[in-house]
Enzyme design. Structure first.
Site, PDB file in Angstrom:
ATOM      1  N   SER A  71      46.069  40.117  44.702  1.00 34.28           N
ATOM      2  CA  SER A  71      45.850  40.695  46.027  1.00 34.28           C
ATOM      3  C   SER A  71      47.057  41.518  46.421  1.00 34.28           C
ATOM      4  O   SER A  71      48.168  41.303  45.892  1.00 34.28           O
ATOM      5  CB  SER A  71      45.652  39.582  47.061  1.00 34.28           C
ATOM      6  OG  SER A  71      45.731  40.109  48.377  1.00 34.28           O
ATOM      7  N   TYR A  83      47.528  30.934  50.363  1.00 33.92           N
ATOM      8  CA  TYR A  83      46.832  32.052  49.709  1.00 33.92           C
ATOM      9  C   TYR A  83      47.833  33.064  49.162  1.00 33.92           C
ATOM     10  O   TYR A  83      47.743  33.501  48.016  1.00 33.92           O
ATOM     11  CB  TYR A  83      45.884  32.717  50.705  1.00 33.92           C
ATOM     12  CG  TYR A  83      45.067  33.842  50.122  1.00 33.92           C
ATOM     13  CD1 TYR A  83      43.905  33.579  49.395  1.00 33.92           C
ATOM     14  CD2 TYR A  83      45.455  35.172  50.277  1.00 33.92           C
ATOM     15  CE1 TYR A  83      43.150  34.611  48.852  1.00 33.92           C
ATOM     16  CE2 TYR A  83      44.712  36.204  49.744  1.00 33.92           C
ATOM     17  CZ  TYR A  83      43.555  35.922  49.035  1.00 33.92           C
ATOM     18  OH  TYR A  83      42.810  36.952  48.494  1.00 33.92           O
TER      19      TYR A  83
HETATM   20  P1  NAD Z   1      33.851  35.981  48.041  1.00 33.83           P
HETATM   21  O1  NAD Z   1      34.078  34.792  48.879  1.00 33.83           O
HETATM   22  O2  NAD Z   1      32.685  36.870  48.297  1.00 33.83           O
HETATM   23  O3  NAD Z   1      33.838  35.572  46.490  1.00 33.83           O
HETATM   24  C1  NAD Z   1      34.546  34.480  45.986  1.00 33.83           C
HETATM   25  C2  NAD Z   1      33.689  33.826  44.928  1.00 33.83           C
HETATM   26  O4  NAD Z   1      34.405  32.731  44.339  1.00 33.83           O
HETATM   27  C3  NAD Z   1      32.389  33.249  45.484  1.00 33.83           C
HETATM   28  O5  NAD Z   1      31.335  33.638  44.642  1.00 33.83           O
HETATM   29  C4  NAD Z   1      32.614  31.740  45.417  1.00 33.83           C
HETATM   30  O6  NAD Z   1      31.419  30.995  45.281  1.00 33.83           O
HETATM   31  C5  NAD Z   1      33.511  31.632  44.212  1.00 33.83           C
HETATM   32  N1  NAD Z   1      34.267  30.378  44.152  1.00 33.83           N
HETATM   33  C6  NAD Z   1      34.980  29.779  45.134  1.00 33.83           C
HETATM   34  N2  NAD Z   1      35.511  28.623  44.688  1.00 33.83           N
HETATM   35  C7  NAD Z   1      35.141  28.491  43.396  1.00 33.83           C
HETATM   36  C8  NAD Z   1      35.382  27.516  42.394  1.00 33.83           C
HETATM   37  N3  NAD Z   1      36.113  26.425  42.628  1.00 33.83           N
HETATM   38  N4  NAD Z   1      34.842  27.705  41.161  1.00 33.83           N
HETATM   39  C9  NAD Z   1      34.083  28.802  40.897  1.00 33.83           C
HETATM   40  N5  NAD Z   1      33.817  29.755  41.805  1.00 33.83           N
HETATM   41  C10 NAD Z   1      34.340  29.599  43.043  1.00 33.83           C
HETATM   42  O7  NAD Z   1      35.199  36.851  48.152  1.00 33.83           O
HETATM   43  P2  NAD Z   1      35.718  38.191  47.439  1.00 33.83           P
HETATM   44  O8  NAD Z   1      36.355  38.977  48.504  1.00 33.83           O
HETATM   45  O9  NAD Z   1      34.697  38.803  46.567  1.00 33.83           O
HETATM   46  O10 NAD Z   1      36.897  37.548  46.567  1.00 33.83           O
HETATM   47  C11 NAD Z   1      36.985  37.647  45.180  1.00 33.83           C
HETATM   48  C12 NAD Z   1      38.457  37.602  44.810  1.00 33.83           C
HETATM   49  O11 NAD Z   1      39.138  38.698  45.409  1.00 33.83           O
HETATM   50  C13 NAD Z   1      39.178  36.349  45.268  1.00 33.83           C
HETATM   51  O12 NAD Z   1      40.070  35.919  44.258  1.00 33.83           O
HETATM   52  C14 NAD Z   1      39.954  36.831  46.474  1.00 33.83           C
HETATM   53  O13 NAD Z   1      41.086  36.062  46.723  1.00 33.83           O
HETATM   54  C15 NAD Z   1      40.308  38.239  46.047  1.00 33.83           C
HETATM   55  N6  NAD Z   1      40.687  39.160  47.106  1.00 33.83           N
HETATM   56  C16 NAD Z   1      39.860  39.404  48.149  1.00 33.83           C
HETATM   57  C17 NAD Z   1      40.283  40.280  49.151  1.00 33.83           C
HETATM   58  C18 NAD Z   1      39.428  40.550  50.343  1.00 33.83           C
HETATM   59  O14 NAD Z   1      39.913  41.176  51.284  1.00 33.83           O
HETATM   60  N7  NAD Z   1      38.181  40.135  50.377  1.00 33.83           N
HETATM   61  C19 NAD Z   1      41.517  40.920  49.060  1.00 33.83           C
HETATM   62  C20 NAD Z   1      42.325  40.670  47.974  1.00 33.83           C
HETATM   63  C21 NAD Z   1      41.903  39.777  46.994  1.00 33.83           C
END
Ligand code: NAD
Length: 256
Positions: free
Chosen positions: A142, A156
């Site tokens: 991130s 986080y």
């Molecule tokens: P999201 O919540 O839509 O997706 C996260 C996914 O991880 C979901 O499908 C969830 O079911 C799955 N998950 C959670 N715990 C789990 C576990 N123990 N085992 C297997 N699967 C699990 O969110 P997103 O925004 O698509 O996030 C995806 C990645 O991107 C994450 O690592 C998040 O930290 C990162 N990220 C997101 C942002 C943002 O602004 N949304 C910014 C930077 C990084």
């Protein structure tokens, strides 16, 4: 097609970045294993099959070693090999706050999923990538691995710093085995994960004020970056902090 004949495993594929990437990888010719703790990932598989692609779901809790071992074995059994792993599953806990108020249990859960999950993904995928003659690992970090966030989320932030440094070391260690490792660093996205955390207009504006583009990113925009890192087009790219962030890390003061 940019991923023709490749097999890709994507964790966290039930929503957000993971789902969009699974759909895009399949459109580009990859067979996709969607690993997620949430059974809604079956819907991702259905969507891929509807568009004529190949995909399979395996229920996986990435914080459990045996689940990660199984997801890799499942990919090899189902589609014959593994070329790409996108360690993307992650959580942002609603009680994750500053160092004083954040509970130990929130810290542990965040680290178990966000950091140990990536470690386990790599631990079990690397031997499979070797068997396939090499491959690409993409770990979702991130922008908060590089900048202090304006809204505190201590566990986080620390977890994403760990993903970034772990990815660098993996890249160096495995470079001569034709295994590339990159950390995808998204900026703030309009996905459920962040919108649940920035749950008031005030919190959203507090974050938006730092983004030169003046908007949240879309999951699809991360999928396109992951596609580049997964494909052979990025054959000389390893160990990077691959920022896709609307300019947030470039800005000191953002324009009005
Ligand atoms: P999201 O919540 O839509 O997706 C996260 C996914 O991880 C979901 O499908 C969830 O079911 C799955 N998950 C959670 N715990 C789990 C576990 N123990 N085992 C297997 N699967 C699990 O969110 P997103 O925004 O698509 O996030 C995806 C990645 O991107 C994450 O690592 C998040 O930290 C990162 N990220 C997101 C942002 C943002 O602004 N949304 C910014 C930077 C990084």
């Amino acid at each position: 097609m940019r991923l023709k004949d490749k097999v890709a495993l994507i964790t966290g594929g039930s929503s957000g970045i993971g789902r969009e990437t699974a759909l895009l990888f399949a459109q580009e010719g990859a067979a996709v294993v969607v690993a997620d703790i949430n059974e809604a990932a079956k819907e991702t598989v259905k969507l891929i099959e509807k568009q004529g692609g190949k995909a399979a779901y395996i229920r996986t809790d990435v914080s459990k070693a045996s689940d990660c071992e199984n997801m890799v074995a499942f990919a090899e059994q189902t589609f014959g090999k593994l070329n790409i792993i996108f360690n993307n599953a992650g959580i942002m806990h609603s009680d994750d706050d500053n160092a004083i108020t954040t509970e130990e249990s929130v810290w542990d859960l965040t680290m178990n999923i966000n950091v140990k999950g990536v470690f386990f993904g790599c631990k079990y995928a690397i031997p499979a990538l070797r068997r396939a003659g090499g491959g690409s690992i993409i770990n979702t970090a991130s922008f908060v691995a590089l900048l202090g966030a304006a809204t505190p989320q201590i566990a986080y932030t620390a977890s994403k710093g760990a993903v970034l440094s772990m990815s660098r070391e993996l890249a160096v260690i495995h470079a001569r085995e034709n295994i590339r490792v990159n950390a995808l660093c998204p900026g703030p996205l309009r996905t459920e994960l962040l919108m649940k955390f920035l749950n008031t207009e005030e919190k959203k504006q507090r974050r938006l004020v730092h983004i030169p583009m003046g908007r949240f990113g879309e999951a699809k925009e991360m999928a396109f970056a992951a596609l580049y890192l997964a494909s052979d087009e990025s054959s000389y790219v390893t160990g990077t902090e691959f920022l896709v962030d609307g300019g947030i890390t470039a800005a000191y003061v953002t324009p009005e």
